[in-house]
Design a protein around this motif. Structure first.
Motif, PDB file in Angstrom:
ATOM      1  N   LEU A 297       0.846  -1.192   0.000  1.00 44.96           N
ATOM      2  CA  LEU A 297       0.000   0.000   0.000  1.00 44.96           C
ATOM      3  C   LEU A 297       0.880   1.240   0.000  1.00 44.96           C
ATOM      4  O   LEU A 297       1.783   1.371   0.828  1.00 44.96           O
ATOM      5  N   ASN A 298       0.638   2.133  -0.927  1.00 41.99           N
ATOM      6  CA  ASN A 298       1.357   3.401  -0.979  1.00 41.99           C
ATOM      7  C   ASN A 298       0.368   4.542  -0.964  1.00 41.99           C
ATOM      8  O   ASN A 298      -0.638   4.525  -1.682  1.00 41.99           O
ATOM      9  N   GLY A 299       0.645   5.546  -0.145  1.00 43.14           N
ATOM     10  CA  GLY A 299      -0.182   6.740  -0.098  1.00 43.14           C
ATOM     11  C   GLY A 299       0.689   7.974  -0.092  1.00 43.14           C
ATOM     12  O   GLY A 299       1.914   7.900   0.076  1.00 43.14           O
ATOM     13  N   LEU A 300       0.076   9.124  -0.288  1.00 41.05           N
ATOM     14  CA  LEU A 300       0.793  10.394  -0.220  1.00 41.05           C
ATOM     15  C   LEU A 300       0.764  10.879   1.219  1.00 41.05           C
ATOM     16  O   LEU A 300      -0.297  11.025   1.817  1.00 41.05           O
ATOM     17  N   GLY A 301       1.948  11.098   1.781  1.00 45.21           N
ATOM     18  CA  GLY A 301       2.017  11.463   3.190  1.00 45.21           C
ATOM     19  C   GLY A 301       2.030  12.951   3.449  1.00 45.21           C
ATOM     20  O   GLY A 301       1.805  13.380   4.572  1.00 45.21           O
ATOM     21  N   GLY A 302       2.307  13.754   2.443  1.00 42.37           N
ATOM     22  CA  GLY A 302       2.416  15.194   2.631  1.00 42.37           C
ATOM     23  C   GLY A 302       3.555  15.734   1.786  1.00 42.37           C
ATOM     24  O   GLY A 302       3.844  15.203   0.701  1.00 42.37           O
ATOM     25  N   PHE A 303       4.236  16.777   2.308  1.00 41.10           N
ATOM     26  CA  PHE A 303       5.295  17.430   1.545  1.00 41.10           C
ATOM     27  C   PHE A 303       6.540  17.566   2.417  1.00 41.10           C
ATOM     28  O   PHE A 303       6.460  17.699   3.635  1.00 41.10           O
ATOM     29  N   TYR A 404       5.907  13.432  -0.586  1.00 31.91           N
ATOM     30  CA  TYR A 404       6.557  12.193  -0.181  1.00 31.91           C
ATOM     31  C   TYR A 404       5.499  11.127   0.057  1.00 31.91           C
ATOM     32  O   TYR A 404       4.325  11.423   0.291  1.00 31.91           O
ATOM     33  N   GLY A 405       5.934   9.898  -0.039  1.00 29.61           N
ATOM     34  CA  GLY A 405       5.003   8.787   0.086  1.00 29.61           C
ATOM     35  C   GLY A 405       5.118   8.072   1.414  1.00 29.61           C
ATOM     36  O   GLY A 405       6.102   8.209   2.147  1.00 29.61           O
ATOM     37  N   VAL A 406       4.099   7.306   1.712  1.00 28.87           N
ATOM     38  CA  VAL A 406       4.049   6.491   2.924  1.00 28.87           C
ATOM     39  C   VAL A 406       3.718   5.066   2.509  1.00 28.87           C
ATOM     40  O   VAL A 406       2.741   4.828   1.790  1.00 28.87           O
ATOM     41  N   TYR A 407       4.528   4.128   2.959  1.00 31.27           N
ATOM     42  CA  TYR A 407       4.317   2.717   2.624  1.00 31.27           C
ATOM     43  C   TYR A 407       3.709   1.985   3.812  1.00 31.27           C
ATOM     44  O   TYR A 407       4.097   2.207   4.959  1.00 31.27           O
ATOM     45  N   ARG A 408       2.773   1.104   3.516  1.00 32.37           N
ATOM     46  CA  ARG A 408       2.235   0.187   4.525  1.00 32.37           C
ATOM     47  C   ARG A 408       2.104  -1.193   3.897  1.00 32.37           C
ATOM     48  O   ARG A 408       1.862  -1.314   2.701  1.00 32.37           O
ATOM     49  N   ALA A 409       2.247  -2.201   4.705  1.00 33.61           N
ATOM     50  CA  ALA A 409       1.992  -3.564   4.248  1.00 33.61           C
ATOM     51  C   ALA A 409       0.703  -4.057   4.882  1.00 33.61           C
ATOM     52  O   ALA A 409       0.407  -3.739   6.034  1.00 33.61           O
ATOM     53  N   ALA A 537      10.092   6.052   0.646  1.00 33.36           N
ATOM     54  CA  ALA A 537       9.572   7.301   0.080  1.00 33.36           C
ATOM     55  C   ALA A 537       9.383   8.380   1.136  1.00 33.36           C
ATOM     56  O   ALA A 537       9.290   9.559   0.811  1.00 33.36           O
ATOM     57  N   SER A 538       9.343   7.979   2.404  1.00 31.89           N
ATOM     58  CA  SER A 538       9.180   8.981   3.460  1.00 31.89           C
ATOM     59  C   SER A 538      10.497   9.647   3.827  1.00 31.89           C
ATOM     60  O   SER A 538      10.510  10.623   4.572  1.00 31.89           O
TER      61      SER A 538
END
Length: 565
Positions: A297-303, A404-409, A537-538
């Motif tokens: 799972l990848n999401g956008l975490g902010g800047f 930047y991105g945020v990864y979750r499994a 990505a974070s």
């Protein structure tokens, strides 16, 4: 009559790997199949952002350009191609390949594998809001496509080893429960899927060999799943037990390496030198896979934004304290949500060059508001230019904030994930999940070898007697450490405990660290929980993918018995 081994090469370990590798592998010697791994956790985020801009994108465009130059050559050589370059849009890549083949006048059968993309069901499956959601599929869709006559198979998110396991399973006609053979192919696939990391790239003992520009690896896989890892003759680099061991330890946890088709027991395999640049992997055993599939799972975490202040000469600590106080004061009205300072004391006293007299003070900020992480931060940093410590300058001025991105499994029941082989004629065939599964459990690692003890010791870097390779898995890092002799292994297994590991790497002191033993590889593997924050990505730390964590460990000094030196 025992069928001949299938010769499977690799031409890509990541999206951005050597562009010419496809041509080099097709012309360097005989191959049956050429594979490529283009996907990583970070790549899925990049492709997800591509898809946001254009729903027809989302695949690795580099692969399409490589095929433009090499499709006719592959057809002429009779080499089949299997790659996960489809990313988030394998059907789109397959269509683009058909258009390319028609333009080039090359008659090839193209198939693809899909079903891994769960983004439309993210809420239903409990993932929440996310940019990408892709399950790791296995090898059987690839095998189905090849059995239907495909010359090229492109996939979305399959496990890295699956692009190697699929061709082997199709070639030998393995059954779904041929676990030992499948596990052997997984081990071979795990070694070659990262490209030149198996042939001397990123190798701890690189100074002992002429590395040059390493050739890409080849796995000669036999009907029983055993294999020989090698490379084309005349290419750079080296293949030996060390390079193969290093790659086997890369980004794993313990003895059980779980996949969608088989759980591979890394504690059962044996490595044997089989001639120059040839290492045999044998004896691998397999078990039924777990009932769940891993989901990326990848999401956008902010800047985020950053800058590095250069501190030169005297009073380094005081200079750092001043600029930190000034910048944080300037941002007080609306401080970024996350501010991280790192002072690297690269300076030395009485230095002969200005660079050697300088330390680096790095500051990185994150915030949901691009204005706060962008113009507000950049402006505050640069406005200090004439008002701060003597000798003020930065390595590069801060720029606009970047996302930047945020990864979750996550994990889902394999029955919840479709796995579809789309054959060259357009026929869609569903691939059933594994009929037999076995939940993962820890291997008993309580048995240690007899300790190696000697009164005479010398304090030297750990890397004098061991190799290491490290990497990332989401927010965790792994560090595989191996010895090159039985005596060194006996010492390593007792000396490099979790407690000692934390002492040598103070950044890990407050984190959970787990140690796993792999006596057959004379290796220990450490898993460091949370050191990489929310994934590469974070950009949570100086080395966001932990690629050099193992080399830092090897550089640390420890008392080593004289007999091992």
């Amino acid at each position: 009559m025992t069928p001949a081994p299938i010769r499977i090469g690799n031409a890509s370990g990541f999206y951005g790997d050597r562009f010419s590798a496809v041509h080099e592998m097709l012309t360097g010697g005989p191959l049956d199949v050429l594979t490529g791994d283009y996907l990583a956790e970070l790549t899925m985020l990049i492709l997800g952002r591509d898809r946001m801009k254009d729903p027809n994108r989302g695949y690795a465009k580099t692969f399409l350009r490589q095929m433009e130059q090499n499709l006719a050559l592959a057809k002429e050589k009779g080499v089949k191609i299997v790659a996960n370059a489809g990313g988030l849009n394998p059907a789109g890549l397959a269509d683009a390949l058909r258009e390319l083949a028609a333009k080039l006048g090359v008659d090839v059968a193209i198939a693809h594998v899909e079903g891994d993309d769960l983004i439309q069901r993210a809420e239903e499956l409990g993932f929440g809001k996310t940019l990408t959601a892709n399950a790791y599929l296995g090898a059987w869709g690839i095998a189905e496509c090849l059995n239907a006559g495909a010359d090229i198979v492109v996939t979305g998110r399959v496990t890295d080893a699956s692009v190697i396991v699929g061709p082997a399973a199709a070639h030998f006609g393995w059954a779904r429960d041929d676990y030992d053979a499948l596990a052997g192919a997984v081990a071979a696939g795990h070694v070659i899927e990262c490209g030149t990391q198996a042939t001397g790239g990123n190798y701890a003992f690189f100074t002992e060999h002429e590395i040059g520009v390493p050739g890409f690896p080849i796995a000669e896989i036999s009907a029983d799943g055993s294999s020989v890892i090698t490379k084309h003759p005349g290419t750079g680099g080296v293949v030996n037990a060390g390079t193969v061991t290093a790659q086997l330890l890369y980004e794993i946890t313990g003895a059980r390496y779980a996949g969608p088709d088989v759980t591979t027991r890394f504690d059962t395999l044996t490595l044997t030198e089989d001639g120059q640049d040839r290492v045999r992997i044998s004896g691998v055993t397999g078990e039924p896979p777990p009932p769940t599939l891993k989901v990326c799972l990848n999401g956008l975490g902010g800047f985020r934004n950053e800058t590095t202040f250069v501190l030169t000469g005297l009073d380094i600590e005081a200079k750092a304290a001043l600029v930190k106080e000034q910048l944080e004061g300037a941002l007080k009205a609306r401080p970024p949500a996350d501010v991280r300072w790192t002072l690297a004391r690269t300076d030395r006293p009485d230095a002969e060059t200005e660079q050697q007299a300088s330390a680096l003070l790095h500051v990185a900020v994150k915030d949901a508001d691009p204005e706060v992480a962008g113009r507000a931060f950049s402006g505050a940093a640069i406005e200090l230019a004439l008002a701060s410590y003597p000798g003020f300058h930065v390595t590069a001025p801060p720029a606009a904030a970047s996302p930047y991105g945020v990864y979750r499994a996550a994990f889902v029941d394999a029955k919840e994930v479709p796995h579809v082989a789309v054959l060259p004629d357009g026929t869609r065939r569903d691939i059933a999940p594994a009929a037999e599964t076995l939940p993962l459990s820890e291997v008993d690692e309580s048995a240690l070898p007899a300790p190696f003890t000697q009164a005479e010791v010398r304090r030297v870097p750990l890397g004098k007697v061991v190799g290491a390779r490290s990497g990332d898995k989401g927010g965790n890092a792994n560090v595989g450490v191996w010895a090159r002799s039985d005596e060194a292994w006996r010492w390593l297994a007792h000396r490099l405990t979790v407690t000692e590991f934390k002492l040598l790497l103070p950044e890990t002191a407050d984190l959970e660290v787990r140690r796993h033993l792999l006596p057959n590889l004379r290796a220990v593997n450490f898993v460091v929980e949370g050191i990489l924050g929310e994934g590469v990505a974070s950009q949570a730390r100086f080395d966001p993918q932990a690629k050099a964590l193992g080399e830092w460990l090897r550089s640390r000094e420890i008392d080593i018995p004289e007999a091992l030196l």
